[in-house]
Design a protein around this motif. Structure first.
Motif, short mmCIF file in Angstrom:
data_model
loop_
_atom_site.label_atom_id
_atom_site.label_comp_id
_atom_site.label_asym_id
_atom_site.label_seq_id
_atom_site.Cartn_x
_atom_site.Cartn_y
_atom_site.Cartn_z
N PHE A 277 0.83 -1.21 0.00
CA PHE A 277 0.00 0.00 0.00
C PHE A 277 0.86 1.26 0.00
O PHE A 277 0.58 2.22 -0.71
CB PHE A 277 -0.93 0.00 1.22
CG PHE A 277 -1.93 1.13 1.20
CD1 PHE A 277 -3.14 0.99 0.55
CD2 PHE A 277 -1.64 2.35 1.81
CE1 PHE A 277 -4.05 2.03 0.51
CE2 PHE A 277 -2.55 3.40 1.78
CZ PHE A 277 -3.76 3.24 1.13
N SER A 278 1.91 1.28 0.83
CA SER A 278 2.75 2.48 0.92
C SER A 278 3.40 2.81 -0.41
O SER A 278 3.52 3.98 -0.79
CB SER A 278 3.82 2.29 2.00
OG SER A 278 4.64 1.17 1.72
N TYR A 279 3.80 1.79 -1.14
CA TYR A 279 4.40 2.01 -2.47
C TYR A 279 3.36 2.59 -3.43
O TYR A 279 3.64 3.53 -4.17
CB TYR A 279 4.97 0.70 -3.02
CG TYR A 279 5.48 0.82 -4.44
CD1 TYR A 279 6.74 1.36 -4.70
CD2 TYR A 279 4.68 0.42 -5.51
CE1 TYR A 279 7.20 1.48 -6.00
CE2 TYR A 279 5.14 0.54 -6.82
CZ TYR A 279 6.39 1.08 -7.07
OH TYR A 279 6.85 1.21 -8.36
N ALA A 280 2.16 1.99 -3.43
CA ALA A 280 1.10 2.47 -4.32
C ALA A 280 0.76 3.92 -4.03
O ALA A 280 0.53 4.73 -4.94
CB ALA A 280 -0.13 1.59 -4.18
N ALA A 281 0.72 4.28 -2.73
CA ALA A 281 0.41 5.67 -2.35
C ALA A 281 1.48 6.62 -2.88
O ALA A 281 1.16 7.69 -3.42
CB ALA A 281 0.29 5.78 -0.84
N SER A 282 2.75 6.25 -2.74
CA SER A 282 3.83 7.14 -3.19
C SER A 282 3.85 7.28 -4.71
O SER A 282 4.24 8.33 -5.23
CB SER A 282 5.18 6.61 -2.71
OG SER A 282 5.52 5.38 -3.34
#
Length: 459
Positions: A317-322
């Motif tokens: 999720f954190s990668y997708a958000a960035s």
């Protein structure tokens, strides 16, 4: 020791400010060192209190006078310690407050009618007071800048609570989000570009920029003032806007340019060092159904990758958000939403009653670790898009404890320590300062610690 309340800067009020009033009712109500406080100054602050929608209560003047004395004491020490503020910072604060007053009055013309003076004259009048407030605030920050708190101090603070007085902590959520707004194609944007370019040509042919801004600009904050944004420095506007504003001379008109807000043209009114006063016209492109369909398809694809059962395809999720989120505040924070109140520092744990209703309705039905399917939404500015929500954690309501709420108690303990240091600082400086307070305020409880010094100074 009694806590000392932090100075509230407040807005300079718009009442009781004529020379006739000052001549008729003015007198010195307090003296601190070489600084005086006039009755007219106190009345101005009280009028602002009333103008903010508060109930008439003359006793509030005691509190206001206490704040004014504290500000004078900080200013006095700032002069000794050579604490100063940049002129550009004062300019920015003056402009900020004037924009607020203009908006509140319903436009610059109405404000000037109310004040019976020009905005330029009024700026000159309030500038010294704003400068003093900024210097006093900076001095206060200097006094408390080294305040830190240890885990042992946090525990001691927590142990000071009686068990039945521990705060009730409501349900809190830790939520991530990926926000996606539609992107228009060049062809879809063209009619909006053509619309504002036509306005640019009308200005070039001699029509009044301010009139066209009032009539056509889609910036609700500046349109009523003819597009006037006041003075600003290089840090206040988005980079595309700053680039145009700082390369033009006074009176020049920019070409059409685009920012995240839409298409603009601007005119520089005045340049003052590293400050520019400009006005602009904004045209906001509107989403098409095709653009909404495209962003929905993109959101669906990201959701499939986030929830994929195949480890090779599953996306954190954190990668997708960035990579994909258009929320700049959370984009590089793992997509996590942040919350701050008057007690705690910014935290990812958000009380249920502080969540947006639309967000709460979704996450309240989710299990920890789940992600929502892409949901269409409209933000506060009216922009439509899609978002994916991730429920990282949910803490049920409970009594405050160190294990779950350490950050909250740490912040409270640090605030108590800061208040104590400020109180001790003020107590010491009061003892070494000449203070005199008018006897009309002898009944003010807030001024007892100041008036005691006042009485001894008069003996």
């Amino acid at each position: 020791m009694k806590k000392f309340l932090v100075i509230a800067s407040g807005f300079i009020c718009l009442f009781l400010n004529t020379q006739a009033q000052k001549k008729n009712i003015d007198k010195v109500v307090a003296v601190l060192g070489s600084n005086i406080i006039l009755l007219s100054d106190l009345n101005q602050q009280y009028a602002q209190f009333l103008n903010s929608g508060n109930t008439d209560d003359p006793k509030i003047k005691c509190y206001i006078l206490q704040q004014m004395l504290a500000q004078k004491l900080l200013k006095q020490q700032a002069e000794i310690d050579s604490v100063v503020v940049e002129e550009s910072q004062i300019d920015e604060e003056v402009e900020k407050r004037m924009r607020y007053q203009i908006q509140k009055a319903g436009g610059q013309e109405r404000l000037e009618q109310f004040l019976n003076r020009s905005v330029l004259q009024y700026k000159d009048e309030i500038r010294p007071d704003i400068k003093e407030q900024l210097i006093s605030n900076k001095m206060q920050q200097k006094i408390t800048q080294d305040v830190s708190i240890t885990p042992l101090e946090v525990k001691k603070y927590f142990d000071g609570y009686k068990k039945d007085s521990l705060p009730d902590i409501p349900t809190e959520y830790e939520i991530g989000e990926i926000v996606m707004y539609p992107k228009l194609t060049k062809a879809e944007k063209q009619k909006y570009h053509d619309k504002i370019d036509a306005l640019r040509l009308r200005v070039k042919s001699g029509e009044d920029f301010a009139f066209l801004a009032k009539s056509y600009s889609e910036d609700p904050g500046s349109a009523p003032d003819g597009g006037d944004l006041g003075f600003f420095d290089r840090t206040r506007m988005v980079k595309e806007f700053t680039a145009q504003a700082f390369k033009l001379k006074a009176g020049e008109i920019s070409p059409v340019f685009e920012t995240e807000h839409g298409f603009h043209i601007l005119q520089v009114i005045e340049r003052r060092g590293e400050q520019v006063q400009a006005r602009h016209i904004l045209i906001r492109p509107q989403n098409t159904q095709a653009s909404l369909d495209r962003v929905k398809l993109k959101a669906d694809t990201i959701y499939q990758n986030l929830t994929s059962k195949d480890p090779a395809k599953k996306m954190p999720f954190s990668y997708a958000a960035s990579q994909y989120s258009d929320n700049k505040e959370s984009q590089y924070n793992g997509g996590m939403l942040l919350y701050a109140d008057n007690v705690t520092a910014r935290t990812t744990f958000i009380p249920a009653d502080k969540l947006e209703p639309g967000v709460f309705l979704i996450v309240d039905t989710m299990k920890v670790g789940e992600m929502s399917t892409p949901t269409r939404f409209t933000d506060a500015s009216g922009k439509e898009g899609y978002k994916i929500l991730y429920l990282k954690n949910k803490i049920p309501p409970h009594k405050g404890n160190l294990e779950q709420d350490y950050a909250k108690f740490k912040e409270k303990a640090q605030q108590e320590k800061t208040d104590k240091i400020l109180s001790e600082w003020f107590e010491k400086r009061r003892e070494n300062s000449y203070i005199r307070i008018d006897e009309d305020y002898d009944d003010c409880d807030e001024l007892k610690i100041w008036s005691a010094k006042s009485k001894s100074a008069q003996k």
